[in-house]
Scaffold this motif. Structure first.
Motif, PDB file in Angstrom:
ATOM      1  N   GLY A 175      22.772 -21.944  -0.153  1.00  0.00           N
ATOM      2  CA  GLY A 175      24.175 -21.543   0.245  1.00  0.00           C
ATOM      3  C   GLY A 175      25.296 -22.416  -0.120  1.00  0.00           C
ATOM      4  O   GLY A 175      26.540 -22.234   0.164  1.00  0.00           O
ATOM      5  N   ASN A 176      25.049 -23.115  -1.161  1.00  0.00           N
ATOM      6  CA  ASN A 176      26.051 -24.222  -1.844  1.00  0.00           C
ATOM      7  C   ASN A 176      26.546 -23.815  -3.209  1.00  0.00           C
ATOM      8  O   ASN A 176      25.522 -23.864  -4.123  1.00  0.00           O
ATOM      9  CB  ASN A 176      25.565 -25.526  -1.776  1.00  0.00           C
ATOM     10  CG  ASN A 176      26.865 -26.734  -2.210  1.00  0.00           C
ATOM     11  OD1 ASN A 176      27.572 -26.191  -3.130  1.00  0.00           O
ATOM     12  ND2 ASN A 176      26.783 -27.781  -1.551  1.00  0.00           N
ATOM     13  N   ASP A 216      29.731 -21.154  11.075  1.00  0.00           N
ATOM     14  CA  ASP A 216      31.141 -20.723  11.768  1.00  0.00           C
ATOM     15  C   ASP A 216      30.874 -19.261  12.213  1.00  0.00           C
ATOM     16  O   ASP A 216      31.807 -18.562  12.740  1.00  0.00           O
ATOM     17  CB  ASP A 216      31.998 -20.588  10.631  1.00  0.00           C
ATOM     18  CG  ASP A 216      32.361 -21.983  10.125  1.00  0.00           C
ATOM     19  OD1 ASP A 216      32.474 -23.110  11.034  1.00  0.00           O
ATOM     20  OD2 ASP A 216      32.902 -22.216   9.030  1.00  0.00           O
ATOM     21  N   ALA A 236      33.670 -19.228   7.082  1.00  0.00           N
ATOM     22  CA  ALA A 236      33.593 -19.969   5.727  1.00  0.00           C
ATOM     23  C   ALA A 236      32.176 -20.629   5.456  1.00  0.00           C
ATOM     24  O   ALA A 236      31.876 -20.678   4.443  1.00  0.00           O
ATOM     25  CB  ALA A 236      34.556 -21.130   5.652  1.00  0.00           C
ATOM     26  N   ARG A 237      31.524 -20.832   6.616  1.00  0.00           N
ATOM     27  CA  ARG A 237      30.404 -21.538   6.566  1.00  0.00           C
ATOM     28  C   ARG A 237      29.264 -20.823   7.518  1.00  0.00           C
ATOM     29  O   ARG A 237      29.772 -20.305   8.494  1.00  0.00           O
ATOM     30  CB  ARG A 237      30.323 -22.867   6.971  1.00  0.00           C
ATOM     31  CG  ARG A 237      31.044 -23.883   6.127  1.00  0.00           C
ATOM     32  CD  ARG A 237      31.193 -24.968   6.525  1.00  0.00           C
ATOM     33  NE  ARG A 237      31.950 -25.122   8.053  1.00  0.00           N
ATOM     34  CZ  ARG A 237      31.850 -26.048   8.982  1.00  0.00           C
ATOM     35  NH1 ARG A 237      31.504 -27.152   8.547  1.00  0.00           N
ATOM     36  NH2 ARG A 237      32.540 -25.978  10.182  1.00  0.00           N
ATOM     37  N   THR A 238      27.997 -20.893   7.291  1.00  0.00           N
ATOM     38  CA  THR A 238      27.062 -20.419   8.075  1.00  0.00           C
ATOM     39  C   THR A 238      27.341 -20.745   9.645  1.00  0.00           C
ATOM     40  O   THR A 238      27.107 -19.934  10.286  1.00  0.00           O
ATOM     41  CB  THR A 238      25.662 -20.651   7.535  1.00  0.00           C
ATOM     42  OG1 THR A 238      25.471 -20.292   6.310  1.00  0.00           O
ATOM     43  CG2 THR A 238      24.613 -19.969   8.375  1.00  0.00           C
ATOM     44  N   SER A 280      32.637 -13.977   4.985  1.00  0.00           N
ATOM     45  CA  SER A 280      32.691 -15.306   4.233  1.00  0.00           C
ATOM     46  C   SER A 280      33.918 -14.948   3.293  1.00  0.00           C
ATOM     47  O   SER A 280      34.146 -14.042   2.412  1.00  0.00           O
ATOM     48  CB  SER A 280      31.632 -15.579   3.444  1.00  0.00           C
ATOM     49  OG  SER A 280      31.897 -16.566   2.577  1.00  0.00           O
ATOM     50  N   ASN A 323      26.677 -15.256   4.400  1.00  0.00           N
ATOM     51  CA  ASN A 323      26.603 -16.375   5.681  1.00  0.00           C
ATOM     52  C   ASN A 323      26.146 -15.379   6.886  1.00  0.00           C
ATOM     53  O   ASN A 323      25.367 -15.921   7.843  1.00  0.00           O
ATOM     54  CB  ASN A 323      27.966 -16.721   5.903  1.00  0.00           C
ATOM     55  CG  ASN A 323      28.436 -17.830   4.939  1.00  0.00           C
ATOM     56  OD1 ASN A 323      27.495 -18.454   4.309  1.00  0.00           O
ATOM     57  ND2 ASN A 323      29.647 -18.173   4.932  1.00  0.00           N
TER      58      ASN A 323
END
Length: 318
Positions: free
Chosen positions: A68-69, A197, A193-195, A163, A219
């Motif tokens: 995920g990065n 979230d 913006a992130r999983t 996302s 995400n």
């Protein structure tokens, strides 16, 4: 005696090294591990096997996840380019963008990318003339809107979590707004913006929308159970673009079979291994769609599925 043994051993080692080096090498990377992208990867591997490539004997296959990065995705891309495999398969947009940015020489086959043109992987949907080709998982938005109307006939406002850092998700939400507006529906978006979230982004839509739409966003897919929990508590039906989300708690989905998408991707890889140039292969789109419904999720989320809809579903969970 010892000299003959040493010569024989060196010959055997040299023969093994040459045979090992002669094996074609395919490197696969994905932005994250989740069911849809895992199915793509399995499909690619199975297609290679079906064409006679035996892993470890006539083919070397390496896989790395970026977890995920995007930063890790770029590192993996540089490593793979340095390893110089015969083909790099990049699953999902962020990984595909990282690999395409890293090489203009090694053949790249992307998969599960919604809009490769908007993601700047290729200039058009025609043959690219470059080292890049692939398979898109472009969502049939008009058909998804029809499904939303069947699941939630009185709905006027559609909530979507996405996302903002994923190019395809941004493009998809913009396209959804236009398509929904044309049929009298309004899209209310909430960025994650992130999983981690995703649940809070979904919670922010409660009271503002009548139904939730879950797109093919990495995400959202990774954290779908959090989205489903919010939907159950708020009695908001979820209509999804990924059929696996139905097993995980969506009311209904009309989507691609990602394993089949992987098999389709694998066919392109085989063609390249057999000498065909990726730049002569147009981007492909899967046209095979499956309807899947979940009656227990529908009850939790306040939806009533018609007998006609249930009858046309390929799979029904209850």
């Amino acid at each position: 005696m010892k000299k003959r043994f040493l010569v024989a051993a060196l010959f055997a080692l040299a023969s093994f090294t040459v045979a090992h080096a002669a094996q074609p090498r395919v490197a696969v990377t994905a932005i994250v591990d989740h069911s849809a992208l895992d199915a793509v990867r399995k499909g690619v591997s199975d297609e290679l096997a079906a064409d006679g490539y035996v892993l470890g004997k006539s083919l070397q296959l390496e896989y790395q996840s970026a977890q995920g990065n995007p930063g890790i995705a770029a590192q993996i891309a540089r490593k793979f380019v340095g390893d110089r495999p015969n083909v790099i398969v990049a699953v999902a947009t962020p990984s595909a963008q990282a690999v395409v940015a890293a090489t203009r020489e090694i053949p790249v086959v992307f998969s599960a990318v919604t809009d490769p043109v908007a993601a700047k992987l290729v200039r058009s949907w025609e043959a690219s003339g470059t080292n890049v080709t692939g398979v898109s998982d472009l969502s049939p938005l008009n058909k998804h809107l029809d499904l939303i109307k069947q699941v939630a006939p009185t709905a006027k406002r559609i909530g979507v979590v996405y996302s903002p850092g994923e190019a395809n998700s941004v493009v998809l939400v913009d396209a959804l707004k236009k398509a929904a507006g044309a049929v009298g529906l309004t899209v209310v978006e909430s960025a994650a913006a992130r999983t981690v979230d995703v649940p809070s982004a979904a919670q922010s839509l409660v009271g503002r929308v009548d139904v939730l739409y879950a797109p093919t966003d990495n995400n959202v897919t990774s954290a779908f159970e959090g989205l489903a929990k919010v939907a159950d508590q708020a009695r908001l039906p979820i209509v999804a673009a990924d059929t696996d989300m139905v097993r995980r708690g969506a009311t209904a989905a009309l989507g691609l079979n990602y394993y089949d998408l992987g098999r389709q991707t694998g066919k392109l890889v085989v063609r390249i291994l057999q000498g065909e140039a990726p730049g002569k292969m147009p981007t492909e789109v899967s046209q095979t769609l499956e309807l899947v419904v979940n009656q227990s999720a529908a009850r939790r989320q306040g939806a009533t599925l018609s007998p006609e809809l249930i009858k046309t579903a390929k799979k029904v969970f209850d």
